[in-house]
Design an enzyme around this catalytic site. Sequence first.
Site, PDB file in Angstrom:
ATOM      1  N   ASP A  15       0.863  -1.115  -0.021  1.00  0.00           N
ATOM      2  CA  ASP A  15       0.100   0.225   0.106  1.00  0.00           C
ATOM      3  C   ASP A  15       0.879   1.109   0.020  1.00  0.00           C
ATOM      4  OD1 ASP A  15      -2.449   1.511   0.425  1.00  0.00           O
ATOM      5  OD2 ASP A  15      -1.520   1.847   2.280  1.00  0.00           O
ATOM      6  N   ASP A  17      -0.150   5.287   0.797  1.00  0.00           N
ATOM      7  CA  ASP A  17      -0.256   6.458   1.652  1.00  0.00           C
ATOM      8  C   ASP A  17      -0.270   5.830   3.023  1.00  0.00           C
ATOM      9  OD1 ASP A  17      -0.490   8.801   3.063  1.00  0.00           O
ATOM     10  OD2 ASP A  17      -2.120   9.454   1.736  1.00  0.00           O
TER      11      ASP A  17
END
Length: 343
Positions: A15, A17
């Site tokens: 992932d 952010d």
Amino acid sequence: MSQALDEEHDALLLDLDGTLYRGGTAVAGAEAAVSRVRASGGTVRYVTNNASKPSEAVVEKLNSLSIPATNAEVSTSAQAGAALLAERFGRGDSVLVLGTAALADELAALGLRPVRDVASGPSAVLQGHSESTTWSDLAEACLALRAGADWVACNRDATLPTERGQLPGNGALVYALEMATGRSPEVAGKPERPLLDRAAVSAGAADPLFVGDRLETDIAGARRAGMASLLVLTGVSGPLDLLAAPEQARPDFVAADLTALSAPAEESAVTEQSAWNVEAGAAELTLTAVGEFPTMPEPFGESALAALRALCAAWWRVGSGDVRVRAGDDAAKSVLHGLGMQD
């Protein structure tokens, strides 16, 4: 000798952010962790629900933070959404785009014709986040959906993290169309499988490890896709969220950050811990240190994380949801305070 966590898997799906960076700042240890995997010949994919930007923009941001990345290593929900529609419609079929030009480009790259109005007779609607979406745009999509067009949403993220705080995300506007049409879309992004499945196929991975910071999207998505997962506590989900997590959103591993990838896998596993004892009752857990610590444990150091893993292992065996946690001694009191589980 035990294998490092990243070496136990044939690819890392990461992932962005909250995992690799927060806003415009790289998370401590992220660059070193990714560089180490790449240097050893490992495979990396950057997996994001963000459908507003092209993969080139993702690469540019990561590289600006000294995190190495190439276009081929980026998997977005825009790509996944466009691919879903390309599988069921022919070249030249029109799709109404509710999103950015980058989202339209993903459709065009697959031979579909992006349009912006219902008069073009779209076969489907593809919805992704755009800061410039207006009521008029929603009205065109509403008419297309009421006429029977297929509907794919890139994600259902209700909020979008920004420098100003949490703002309305794509899911908020998806909800508006649901209320207006009585329909619900197929979703391409996390926690649904299409995005993660495409990323794994792209990496040629049979046993990837997904790493993220958000239980309800990252970890739940990995669980649905049958992937092992690592939750890092550098973003959205915290210790209390983790302890209360429902079964479908529970990670296999928990760590402070990405530096755990180079440590033995068992150090991050959610399981019983030799340094901590947990007594589980119907609605209460009691944490007690096993033996004495030479010095008082750091409030959010490795001892505290070990305690968190032990608490989760004990509670997840017998219950779900919120639970009261008590300290059985001063060491436990110190780590529970650091974890935000006691005042």
